[in-house]
Design a protein around this motif. Sequence first.
Motif, PDB file in Angstrom:
ATOM      1  N   GLY A 111     -10.112   8.325 -10.756  1.00 12.59           N
ATOM      2  CA  GLY A 111     -10.478   6.998 -11.208  1.00 12.59           C
ATOM      3  C   GLY A 111      -9.295   6.161 -11.637  1.00 12.59           C
ATOM      4  N   GLN A 112      -8.085   6.687 -11.462  1.00 18.63           N
ATOM      5  CA  GLN A 112      -6.884   5.971 -11.852  1.00 18.63           C
ATOM      6  C   GLN A 112      -6.457   5.008 -10.758  1.00 18.63           C
ATOM      7  OE1 GLN A 112      -5.365   6.259 -14.914  1.00 18.63           O
ATOM      8  NE2 GLN A 112      -7.265   7.397 -15.310  1.00 18.63           N
ATOM      9  N   PRO A 113      -5.785   3.900 -11.161  1.00 18.77           N
ATOM     10  CA  PRO A 113      -5.316   2.953 -10.136  1.00 18.77           C
ATOM     11  C   PRO A 113      -4.248   3.566  -9.266  1.00 18.77           C
ATOM     12  CG  PRO A 113      -4.370   2.421 -12.266  1.00 18.77           C
ATOM     13  CD  PRO A 113      -5.414   3.488 -12.509  1.00 18.77           C
ATOM     14  N   ARG A 114      -4.196   3.104  -8.039  1.00 16.72           N
ATOM     15  CA  ARG A 114      -3.198   3.579  -7.097  1.00 16.72           C
ATOM     16  C   ARG A 114      -1.851   2.929  -7.406  1.00 16.72           C
ATOM     17  NH1 ARG A 114      -3.163   2.134  -0.676  1.00 16.72           N
ATOM     18  NH2 ARG A 114      -1.362   3.348  -0.092  1.00 16.72           N
ATOM     19  N   PRO A 115      -0.777   3.719  -7.454  1.00 17.79           N
ATOM     20  CA  PRO A 115       0.540   3.119  -7.639  1.00 17.79           C
ATOM     21  C   PRO A 115       0.940   2.352  -6.395  1.00 17.79           C
ATOM     22  CG  PRO A 115       0.760   5.442  -7.146  1.00 17.79           C
ATOM     23  CD  PRO A 115      -0.705   5.166  -7.320  1.00 17.79           C
ATOM     24  N   ILE A 116       2.022   1.612  -6.490  1.00 19.52           N
ATOM     25  CA  ILE A 116       2.506   0.842  -5.343  1.00 19.52           C
ATOM     26  C   ILE A 116       2.637   1.744  -4.138  1.00 19.52           C
ATOM     27  CG2 ILE A 116       4.460  -0.478  -4.467  1.00 19.52           C
ATOM     28  CD1 ILE A 116       4.974  -1.328  -7.348  1.00 19.52           C
ATOM     29  N   ALA A 117       2.113   1.306  -3.002  1.00 20.92           N
ATOM     30  CA  ALA A 117       2.100   2.128  -1.797  1.00 20.92           C
ATOM     31  C   ALA A 117       3.498   2.534  -1.400  1.00 20.92           C
ATOM     32  CB  ALA A 117       1.450   1.367  -0.653  1.00 20.92           C
ATOM     33  N   THR A 118       3.636   3.761  -0.935  1.00 14.23           N
ATOM     34  CA  THR A 118       4.959   4.228  -0.538  1.00 14.23           C
ATOM     35  C   THR A 118       5.270   3.901   0.895  1.00 14.23           C
ATOM     36  OG1 THR A 118       4.037   6.366   0.039  1.00 14.23           O
ATOM     37  CG2 THR A 118       4.936   6.131  -2.171  1.00 14.23           C
ATOM     38  N   GLU A 119       4.262   3.510   1.663  1.00 13.30           N
ATOM     39  CA  GLU A 119       4.524   3.104   3.035  1.00 13.30           C
ATOM     40  C   GLU A 119       4.471   1.595   3.153  1.00 13.30           C
ATOM     41  OE1 GLU A 119       3.799   7.194   3.330  1.00 13.30           O
ATOM     42  OE2 GLU A 119       2.489   5.705   2.517  1.00 13.30           O
ATOM     43  N   GLN A 120       5.241   1.073   4.088  1.00 13.48           N
ATOM     44  CA  GLN A 120       5.234  -0.373   4.322  1.00 13.48           C
ATOM     45  C   GLN A 120       4.121  -0.721   5.285  1.00 13.48           C
ATOM     46  OE1 GLN A 120       8.924  -2.095   5.124  1.00 13.48           O
ATOM     47  NE2 GLN A 120       8.105  -3.888   6.053  1.00 13.48           N
ATOM     48  N   LYS A 121       3.230  -1.632   4.858  1.00 15.26           N
ATOM     49  CA  LYS A 121       2.217  -2.136   5.773  1.00 15.26           C
ATOM     50  C   LYS A 121       2.697  -3.473   6.279  1.00 15.26           C
ATOM     51  CE  LYS A 121      -1.976   0.145   4.212  1.00 15.26           C
ATOM     52  NZ  LYS A 121      -3.341  -0.041   3.756  1.00 15.26           N
ATOM     53  N   SER A 122       3.469  -3.440   7.317  1.00 18.31           N
ATOM     54  CA  SER A 122       3.917  -4.684   7.892  1.00 18.31           C
ATOM     55  C   SER A 122       2.925  -5.108   8.950  1.00 18.31           C
ATOM     56  CB  SER A 122       5.313  -4.552   8.438  1.00 18.31           C
ATOM     57  OG  SER A 122       5.701  -3.261   8.601  1.00 18.31           O
ATOM     58  N   ARG A 123       3.233  -6.202   9.635  1.00 18.62           N
ATOM     59  CA  ARG A 123       2.225  -6.768  10.496  1.00 18.62           C
ATOM     60  C   ARG A 123       2.751  -7.000  11.885  1.00 18.62           C
ATOM     61  NH1 ARG A 123      -1.695  -8.309   6.878  1.00 18.62           N
ATOM     62  NH2 ARG A 123      -0.954  -8.236   4.762  1.00 18.62           N
ATOM     63  N   GLN A 615       0.191   7.267   9.371  1.00 18.74           N
ATOM     64  CA  GLN A 615       1.029   7.654   8.240  1.00 18.74           C
ATOM     65  C   GLN A 615       0.504   7.074   6.929  1.00 18.74           C
ATOM     66  OE1 GLN A 615       4.923   6.514  10.126  1.00 18.74           O
ATOM     67  NE2 GLN A 615       5.503   8.551   9.434  1.00 18.74           N
ATOM     68  N   THR A 616       0.048   5.837   6.961  1.00 15.39           N
ATOM     69  CA  THR A 616      -0.528   5.234   5.763  1.00 15.39           C
ATOM     70  C   THR A 616      -1.808   5.958   5.354  1.00 15.39           C
ATOM     71  OG1 THR A 616       0.388   3.074   6.335  1.00 15.39           O
ATOM     72  CG2 THR A 616      -1.444   3.104   4.772  1.00 15.39           C
ATOM     73  N   ALA A 617      -2.650   6.264   6.340  1.00 11.60           N
ATOM     74  CA  ALA A 617      -3.905   6.960   6.048  1.00 11.60           C
ATOM     75  C   ALA A 617      -3.638   8.358   5.497  1.00 11.60           C
ATOM     76  CB  ALA A 617      -4.759   7.043   7.306  1.00 11.60           C
ATOM     77  N   SER A 618      -2.613   9.008   6.008  1.00  8.23           N
ATOM     78  CA  SER A 618      -2.260  10.335   5.522  1.00  8.23           C
ATOM     79  C   SER A 618      -1.795  10.269   4.071  1.00  8.23           C
ATOM     80  CB  SER A 618      -1.160  10.940   6.405  1.00  8.23           C
ATOM     81  OG  SER A 618      -0.775  12.218   5.938  1.00  8.23           O
ATOM     82  N   TRP A 619      -0.985   9.270   3.755  1.00  4.82           N
ATOM     83  CA  TRP A 619      -0.531   9.127   2.362  1.00  4.82           C
ATOM     84  C   TRP A 619      -1.715   8.906   1.433  1.00  4.82           C
ATOM     85  CZ3 TRP A 619      -0.599   6.039  -1.873  1.00  4.82           C
ATOM     86  CH2 TRP A 619       0.388   6.258  -2.841  1.00  4.82           C
ATOM     87  N   ASP A 620      -2.659   8.067   1.860  1.00  5.47           N
ATOM     88  CA  ASP A 620      -3.846   7.821   1.037  1.00  5.47           C
ATOM     89  C   ASP A 620      -4.638   9.115   0.813  1.00  5.47           C
ATOM     90  OD1 ASP A 620      -3.222   5.176   0.808  1.00  5.47           O
ATOM     91  OD2 ASP A 620      -4.713   4.462   2.251  1.00  5.47           O
ATOM     92  N   TYR A 621      -4.784   9.889   1.865  1.00  8.74           N
ATOM     93  CA  TYR A 621      -5.542  11.142   1.754  1.00  8.74           C
ATOM     94  C   TYR A 621      -4.799  12.149   0.874  1.00  8.74           C
ATOM     95  CZ  TYR A 621      -8.106  15.336   3.267  1.00  8.74           C
ATOM     96  OH  TYR A 621      -8.842  16.494   3.311  1.00  8.74           O
ATOM     97  N   ASN A 622      -3.488  12.230   1.030  1.00  4.74           N
ATOM     98  CA  ASN A 622      -2.694  13.174   0.231  1.00  4.74           C
ATOM     99  C   ASN A 622      -2.769  12.871  -1.260  1.00  4.74           C
ATOM    100  OD1 ASN A 622      -1.884  14.415   2.573  1.00  4.74           O
ATOM    101  ND2 ASN A 622       0.163  13.518   2.603  1.00  4.74           N
ATOM    102  N   HIS A 623      -2.994  11.597  -1.591  1.00  4.19           N
ATOM    103  CA  HIS A 623      -2.947  11.208  -3.000  1.00  4.19           C
ATOM    104  C   HIS A 623      -4.309  10.801  -3.554  1.00  4.19           C
ATOM    105  CE1 HIS A 623       1.214  10.926  -1.570  1.00  4.19           C
ATOM    106  NE2 HIS A 623       1.504  11.319  -2.787  1.00  4.19           N
ATOM    107  N   GLY A 624      -5.379  11.144  -2.826  1.00  7.50           N
ATOM    108  CA  GLY A 624      -6.711  11.002  -3.386  1.00  7.50           C
ATOM    109  C   GLY A 624      -7.371   9.661  -3.243  1.00  7.50           C
ATOM    110  N   TYR A 625      -6.848   8.795  -2.397  1.00  6.58           N
ATOM    111  CA  TYR A 625      -7.450   7.472  -2.243  1.00  6.58           C
ATOM    112  C   TYR A 625      -8.460   7.410  -1.110  1.00  6.58           C
ATOM    113  CZ  TYR A 625      -3.673   6.710  -5.396  1.00  6.58           C
ATOM    114  OH  TYR A 625      -2.827   6.827  -6.469  1.00  6.58           O
TER     115      TYR A 625
END
Length: 650
Positions: A111-123, A615-625
């Motif tokens: 239930g804790q907020p997510r820290p600043i994302a470690t991956e860059q979501k560029s466009r 890679q972004t989805a993997s980071w989210d899964y690894n950290h519980g998001y």
Amino acid sequence: MLYVLQEYYLKDRRYRNKSSLQSMAYNLAPQFVNEISVFGVMYDAGLGKLLESERKPEYGDIENCKKQLKQVFAEPQVDNVLNIVLKALGEEKLLAENKAYNINKTNVKTGQPRPIATEQKSREVQPERDSLNNNGIHSIKAEPNDAHKEAYTQDQVIIPKEKNKKKSRNRILLAVLAAQLIICILIGVAISSMKQKNTVTDDKKNASTQQASSTEKKSKTETSKTSKKTESTTAKEKSSEAANAGKGPNGLEMPDKNSEPIYIYSWDADLGTKLNYVREKYPEYSDLIKFVNLGVGGISQEYYDGVENAENTPSIIASDVDITYYFTQSGSTVPLSQIGLTEDMYKNAFPYTVEYGSVNGELKAMSWQSTPGCFVYRTDIAEKVLGTSDPDEVQKYVKDWQTFMSTAEKMKAAGYKMVSGGDDVHRAMLQSARYRWVNGHTVSFDNTATECLEFSKTLVDSGYTNDSSQWSDDWYSGMTGDVFGYFGSPWFIYGTLKDNPGSDTYGKRNICQGPESYYWGGTYLTVTASCPNKKLAALVLYTLCCDTDVMYEMQCDNVDFVNNTAAIDKAISDGYGNADILAGANPLKVWKENALKINGGESNMYDYTIFSMFQTASWDYNHGYTSSADEAIEQIKSELRSSYSELKVD
């Protein structure tokens, strides 16, 4: 850049502009040309306004700058560079305020907020190439569909959607900028080290001038070079005779010595040094070969603009592997068979490079280099934990992913980390699968995606990593710290592996194949339809990418890995390739074996975007998001559907 800001920006008003700051950085550390250009992009995207202000920055100024930069860069990179600027300005209060976390997503477990994302979501947006500019190069236009104005990818925006060209350049996102930005931040440290030790670790593009061959190689050099020079002289005489007779290698038709020049475009100087091999072999054409170094990021909008709006018509265009498809799938480049180059001439190339440079089975791009992956491990840790550092024996401990995980447990028990972060395994695990996911305009994920997500999460959850993100400070520090191994390629070993002679870990490394064969990086060459001298363009590509004698010489002169099996075999036989950073070991044999096993596939325009989303989805899964691998994959699918209306996502 911290050093440049502190020593020049603050002390001399003449340096309070982008060009002066960049020029000083180039002068102090010219090998970081790509990274310094990243700073220029950030300067244009909003950082410049903050730096050029006549008054001290306030909190609102920082927030406005941050908002602008986040349109282009990921939050951690924005915060890092602003921390550097504020530190240079001595704004300790603002520096502390800038280190706050961004509340944007809640952890499903805590239930804790997510820290600043470690991956860059560029466009990145899908380009259209439906018009020709004055040079005959297809201009890149944005999609007209405003509902899909922006498409997410981790590392870059290649083609911005804005109509205003100046704004476009300020909003570009580069395919490897997440990596390069972190390196840019470290420039200040590198420069400081240079002042103290008068040595700076090379980046991957200039590694050939900094990483010397081993002492064993040097002991053989004099005799070997004498023989090579004799052979080279003979070859040059024969090539000149052939040119005079109008006949070239493998029946290639030679250009007239008085024919039109060709202009060869690249983003940095690396290709320019390789062209010297062509000039040396065919001096009669030297003045006709014009190299243009645009000095920008290789996957930036500036590179596209530079090529499309070039003063002289581009004849040969270099492209980074991540964007090669933009050129190979364009009608503005020609099938190489049309200019006399055949796959038979290219037969010594590693098969995956032939496949990648082809469109619908037709060869459209060649490369002089191969970039096979490997597992780079610490020999001192291997001796302590595994009882051996011999590559063949260590390979048994990483021969497949199940064994790799078992070895990770051994490393943890001994106080070491198997790899630095969960994302370190992504390229190796997914290389061969990624091309199966895309079939035309249909995307369908197989079990490999789920397996990779679960594997990466297990590494992190089990404490087998430092939970770093690739290209972060922690990722680099593990190289001389507690990390057993990294997945890398030739440029990684010679240019990215951060270690210096004299350190406790320098020379305590070797390589083995690892669980799977894969590649990482590469540069491809295409020939434009508007090239005025296709015979000369063909000769340049043939010499750089097909001529075994030239490529052998290239391999012996540079720390690289050429795309020619015969040249590699001869280099190994003659004792070339030993690397000091690997304690004199020769990696060429392992790289060759791996390169032959790579299952690549033809390039497609969605591959890198999908990989970045993964890679972004993997980071989210690894950290519980996200709560499961299935949910992580659905996250990727959702992004693809909203970003590419033409895609069918199963």
